[in-house]
Design a protein around this motif. Structure first.
Motif, mmCIF file in Angstrom:
data_model
loop_
_atom_site.group_PDB
_atom_site.id
_atom_site.type_symbol
_atom_site.label_atom_id
_atom_site.label_comp_id
_atom_site.label_asym_id
_atom_site.label_seq_id
_atom_site.Cartn_x
_atom_site.Cartn_y
_atom_site.Cartn_z
ATOM 1 N N HIS A 197 1.742 -10.644 2.910
ATOM 2 C CA HIS A 197 1.827 -9.282 2.413
ATOM 3 C C HIS A 197 0.766 -8.434 3.104
ATOM 4 N N GLY A 198 0.969 -7.129 3.134
ATOM 5 C CA GLY A 198 0.021 -6.222 3.769
ATOM 6 C C GLY A 198 0.695 -4.930 4.159
ATOM 7 N N THR A 199 -0.092 -4.024 4.707
ATOM 8 C CA THR A 199 0.426 -2.732 5.167
ATOM 9 C C THR A 199 0.416 -2.612 6.687
ATOM 10 N N ARG A 200 -0.159 -3.601 7.384
ATOM 11 C CA ARG A 200 -0.272 -3.537 8.848
ATOM 12 C C ARG A 200 0.972 -4.162 9.492
ATOM 13 N N LEU A 201 1.633 -3.381 10.341
ATOM 14 C CA LEU A 201 2.773 -3.882 11.109
ATOM 15 C C LEU A 201 2.272 -4.274 12.486
ATOM 16 N N GLY A 202 2.413 -5.538 12.842
ATOM 17 C CA GLY A 202 1.903 -6.028 14.105
ATOM 18 C C GLY A 202 2.515 -5.322 15.298
ATOM 19 N N VAL A 204 7.789 -18.799 -6.133
ATOM 20 C CA VAL A 204 6.399 -18.826 -5.707
ATOM 21 C C VAL A 204 5.544 -19.332 -6.863
ATOM 22 N N ALA A 205 4.858 -20.441 -6.661
ATOM 23 C CA ALA A 205 3.952 -20.997 -7.678
ATOM 24 C C ALA A 205 4.653 -21.155 -9.018
ATOM 25 N N PHE A 214 5.411 -13.663 10.730
ATOM 26 C CA PHE A 214 6.083 -14.223 9.564
ATOM 27 C C PHE A 214 7.543 -13.800 9.560
ATOM 28 N N PHE A 215 8.389 -14.690 9.037
ATOM 29 C CA PHE A 215 9.790 -14.327 8.843
ATOM 30 C C PHE A 215 9.926 -13.270 7.745
ATOM 31 N N VAL A 216 9.148 -13.412 6.688
ATOM 32 C CA VAL A 216 9.272 -12.523 5.531
ATOM 33 C C VAL A 216 7.885 -11.986 5.170
ATOM 34 N N ILE A 217 7.775 -10.652 5.026
ATOM 35 C CA ILE A 217 6.537 -9.998 4.614
ATOM 36 C C ILE A 217 6.844 -9.140 3.389
ATOM 37 N N ALA A 218 5.945 -9.153 2.417
ATOM 38 C CA ALA A 218 6.124 -8.384 1.189
ATOM 39 C C ALA A 218 5.104 -7.256 1.122
ATOM 40 N N SER A 219 5.409 -6.274 0.330
ATOM 41 C CA SER A 219 4.426 -5.219 0.072
ATOM 42 C C SER A 219 3.319 -5.786 -0.819
ATOM 43 N N PRO A 220 2.091 -5.237 -0.731
ATOM 44 C CA PRO A 220 0.993 -5.773 -1.550
ATOM 45 C C PRO A 220 1.278 -5.744 -3.042
ATOM 46 N N ALA A 221 2.066 -4.776 -3.506
ATOM 47 C CA ALA A 221 2.356 -4.696 -4.930
ATOM 48 C C ALA A 221 3.178 -5.881 -5.414
ATOM 49 N N LEU A 222 3.848 -6.578 -4.521
ATOM 50 C CA LEU A 222 4.713 -7.695 -4.913
ATOM 51 C C LEU A 222 3.964 -9.022 -4.939
ATOM 52 N N LEU A 223 3.180 -9.304 -3.877
ATOM 53 C CA LEU A 223 2.519 -10.607 -3.768
ATOM 54 C C LEU A 223 1.002 -10.506 -3.694
ATOM 55 N N GLY A 224 0.467 -9.291 -3.834
ATOM 56 C CA GLY A 224 -0.971 -9.108 -3.667
ATOM 57 C C GLY A 224 -1.812 -9.872 -4.665
#
Length: 829
Positions: A572-577, A619-620, A643-653
């Protein structure tokens, strides 16, 4: 039979008179390029695929938690495959600072089946290649383990219940790079020593692999047989392309470049064939008129022309196929050391493809103008002013377009490349013709206001608008081919190389705890490694797509089934590589953005995930669901963390997570890796330098192949320009004779010719430069995913260089017309 006899007789006469030389050169070059690329590309692609076996140390691998049943080995042996078994497991060895975790691998004799091991006999010793693993009683270990344990080559190391001698430093394993998440450091031992260690029992956790290698057909048959049975026995079937996407991407790009080079030659040589056919029609009108006077009917002439064209096409195509074979054989003989191992033998199918391509190209481009000759009036034998019959322009364009489209679709190998190339070519030709018409009109206006040589040269350029458009368009296509050669060979291939720069990450660090991120960042910064990104990593299993539960057995495709059964590393994060590109939807910029997922495009296509679908991961122990708001295209061969799948911080932060990072460490700085392991014992370092080197080799070999293939495009471009000059020689012969009779001197005519051809070259170069930049950008950004930089030198070389080149070539080609006595020309016209 009458048509056959007439066709053969006319074919011999045309050859003796030199009428077919230009058309022969264009067709031979076309077929030679296609067959050379067919022979060479198929062998290179097969060789690179075989080299990809080094990622597995085999052609196929069966992997499972238990050794494969004996039936699998028996089946392999019956199909002529060789095999070798390996067992990989984790263990602990004791050093002066306490226990040290190692990744041990026991190998049978014969390992590796593909590639070679490399070892060193000391820290400062040079690397040596080994065909097989360590002998019984000996260990090969990575240098980091020796530094951690403060041991030397020749010392003993206790592994389980036995002591084994350290025989060498393990520098390279062919299959170590194919499995990214291996624990380091690594230890290699002989399978005969495994029972004495006492480390493996019936319930031990270990990875068993059965390595298989052999002829390509036998490997394919075995893979087809094993594909439906592997899951039942708890096995996974691995190939080089499924082992690592980085290698698959490199091979795919090499294949695309080769197909592009082949198609470029085909298109440019097709233009040369069209120009040569136009000239051939003009030279045959009188002979056909005489035949019509002697009673030849139109349907007989049409059969004669078709038969003559087919016979000529077969002969020229066979010659081109032979030249293509020599070309690829010569290249392999000169550059054989670049490929490391002998390439597979070529099949004869490229020759058949070349013959078919030659006939389709010839019939598509040359048949329409030749069929016009059947419409020649018998009065042409008496009245020379009747000229050539006006053929159906629409019919000629449609037949040429259909032939070209069929050839592009046939040769491209993939629909996306074909339609993009066809669309770009159609747009370029339409724009080119329109621009040439506009420039010819402008030249006509300038001719009326000019004096001296400029007036005479510009008037000659605009006196035949149709011929001028055909000639400048031919020049433009030829210059475009040369400029595209420069763009693709220099800019695109350089961009391909730079997509895998020397400083690409060669070390991955995983299992980083949140409180360790800043200390590790500081340690790396102290060694000059700045701007290292740390990404959170959370394990999750895909369980639902909308209302449909994800069941692996519901997927028919093996890769989709494997992906549905695996656990994913989520982040998760806001940075797009920088190596990620949004292809659908939108990326969130704010950490407070609502819960949502971004999915890699190929994964979404494989598993049937669409933009807007709600997907859920376990997840967990709890289900986490959110909509898919964007699809990404990932450049996997950048070797950055992706990563194949990235989430917004509000989802997995708020989920517990470890971190992962990647960075580049020179070979001379192994002490940094030792310090990282000592200060952070839980840290797992993954060395992917071996895989990085393999992908880099694939890129370099692909570049070499493309540069060679584009030599055919270069020759085709020069041939198009020559054909453009030759197309107008017949009309120029009479014009120059009349002007000489009226008192115009040779020097003035020579200057006018220089003005005409230089201006034509400048116009063609200007248009070709525009299209070369546009097509280069389209290929880089849309097809190959490479950053494209506009090159100002391309315009200088394209405009001024083409003006000089065509000016010199045109004057040299037409100079013999100036030294011929005008009376001789007028008497024979």
């Amino acid at each position: 039979m009458k048509a056959w006899r007439i066709g053969l007789r006319l074919l011999r006469q045309d050859w003796r008179s030199g009428e077919l030389y230009l058309l022969t050169a264009a067709l031979v070059l076309t077929v030679a390029a296609v067959t050379a690329v067919g022979f060479f590309a198929s062998r290179i692609e097969a060789g690179m695929a075989r080299q990809g076996g080094e990622l597995l140390a085999a052609d196929l691998v069966l992997e499972g938690s238990d050794a494969p049943p004996a039936a699998w080995c028996d089946r392999a042996e019956s199909q002529g495959l060789v095999s070798a078994a390996t067992v990989e497991f984790r263990s602990v060895v004791l050093g002066s600072d306490g226990p040290q975790l190692v990744q041990a691998k026991a190998v049978e004799s014969g390992y590796p089946l593909r590639g070679q091991l490399r070892v060193r006999e000391g820290f400062a010793a040079a690397e040596q290649s080994r065909e097989q693993g360590p002998p019984a009683g000996e260990l090969w270990v990575e240098s980091r383990l020796l530094r951690l344990l403060e041991l030397q080559v020749g010392d003993s190391l206790a592994l389980g219940e036995t002591d084994l001698r350290i025989g060498a430093i393990l520098a390279y394993e062919p299959d170590a790079g194919g499995r990214l998440f291996n624990l380091a450091p690594r230890v290699l031992l002989n399978a005969a020593d495994l029972p004495a260690t006492g480390l493996l029992g019936p319930a031990s956790r270990a990875t068993h692999r059965l390595l298989l290698a052999g002829p390509e057909a036998a490997v394919a048959d075995y893979a087809a047989w094993a594909g439906s049975r592997a899951e039942a026995d708890g096995l996974e079937l691995l190939t080089a392309s499924t082992a690592r996407p980085e290698f698959a991407n490199a091979v795919e790009r090499a294949s695309r470049f080769l197909h592009l080079a082949s198609l470029s030659t085909l298109l440019v040589a097709g233009a040369a064939i069209a120009l040569a056919s136009h000239r051939l029609v003009g030279r045959q009108i009188d002979a056909v008129a005489v035949m019509r006077c002697l009673g030849a009917r139109r349907h007989l002439l049409m059969r004669v022309f078709v038969l003559r064209l087919v016979l000529f096409g077969l002969a020229a195509s066979l010659l081109g196929g032979a030249l293509g074979w020599v070309a690829q054989a010569g290249l392999l003989a000169v550059f054989s050391d670049w490929f490391g191992t002998a390439l597979p033998a070529a099949s004869w199918s490229p020759l058949l493809v070349g013959l078919g391509t030659g006939l389709v190209t010839l019939l598509g481009f040359a048949l329409p103008p030749l069929l016009q000759l059947a419409q020649v009036s018998p009065l042409r034998a008496l009245r020379r002013d009747l000229g050539a019959p006006r053929g159906s322009v629409a019919l000629a364009v449609v037949l040429a377009a259909l032939a070209l489209s069929a050839l592009v679709l046939w040769q491209a190998g993939e629909f996306a490349l074909a339609w993009k190339l066809l669309a770009g070519l159609a747009a370029a030709l339409v724009c080119l013709v329109v621009a040439v018409l506009a420039l010819v009109r402008l030249a006509a206006l300038l001719a009326g206001r000019s004096r001296g040589l400029w007036r005479l040269g510009l008037a000659a350029l605009t006196r035949r608008p149709g011929g001028a458009v055909l000639q400048i368009t031919g020049f433009g296509v030829g210059i475009l081919a040369l400029l595209l050669l420069a763009v693709v060979r220099v800019d695109l291939l350089q961009g391909w190389r730079e997509s895998l720069p020397p400083g690409a990450p060669n070390q991955f660090a995983i299992n980083i705890q949140p409180q360790q991120v800043e200390p590790i960042r500081a340690l790396l910064a102290a060694q000059g490694i700045e701007d290292v990104a740390f990404d959170p990593m959370i394990r999750g299993r895909l369980v639902r797509i909308n209302d449909r539960a994800v069941v692996p057995s519901d997927y028919a495709e093996p890769r989709a089934e494997q992906l549905a059964a695996r656990e994913f590393n989520l982040s998760h994060g806001t940075r797009l590589g920088a190596d990620n590109r949004i292809v659908a939807g939108a990326w969130w910029q704010d950490a407070a953005a609502p819960p949502q997922f971004s999915v890699e495009r190929d994964l979404a296509e494989t598993l049937g995930i669409s933009l807007g679908d709600e997907i859920a991961f376990m997840v967990a122990g709890r289900e986490v669901a959110a909509p898919v708001t964007s699809l990404r295209e990932v450049q996997w061969d950048s070797f950055n963390v992706n990563f194949f799948v990235i989430a917004s911080p509000a989802l997995l932060g708020d989920e517990p997570a470890s971190h992962i990072t990647s960075f580049h460490v020179p070979a001379s700085d192994e002490s940094l890796l030792v310090e990282l392991v000592r200060r952070f014992p839980n840290l797992t370092l993954l060395d992917v330098d071996a895989l990085l080197q393999q992908v880099r080799q694939v890129v370099d070999r692909g570049v070499l192949a493309v540069e060679y293939v584009f030599l055919f495009t270069l020759a085709a471009g020069l041939l198009v320009m020559y054909a453009g000059i030759q197309a107008s020689l017949e009309d120029r012969r009479v014009e120059h004779a009349i002007l000489r009779t009226l008192g115009v001197g040779r020097a003035r005519l020579l200057g006018a010719l220089a003005v005409e051809f230089v201006v034509a070259g400048l116009l063609a170069g200007l248009l070709a430069s525009v299209f070369a930049e546009g097509i280069g950008w389209l290929l880089a950004e849309q097809l190959f995913g490479i950053a494209f930089v506009f090159n100002p030198w391309l315009w200088t070389i394209g405009v001024l260089g083409s003006g000089l080149l065509i000016g010199v070539a045109g004057v040299m080609a037409t100079y013999p017309l100036l030294v011929r006595p005008p009376l001789h020309t007028l008497r024979h016209h």
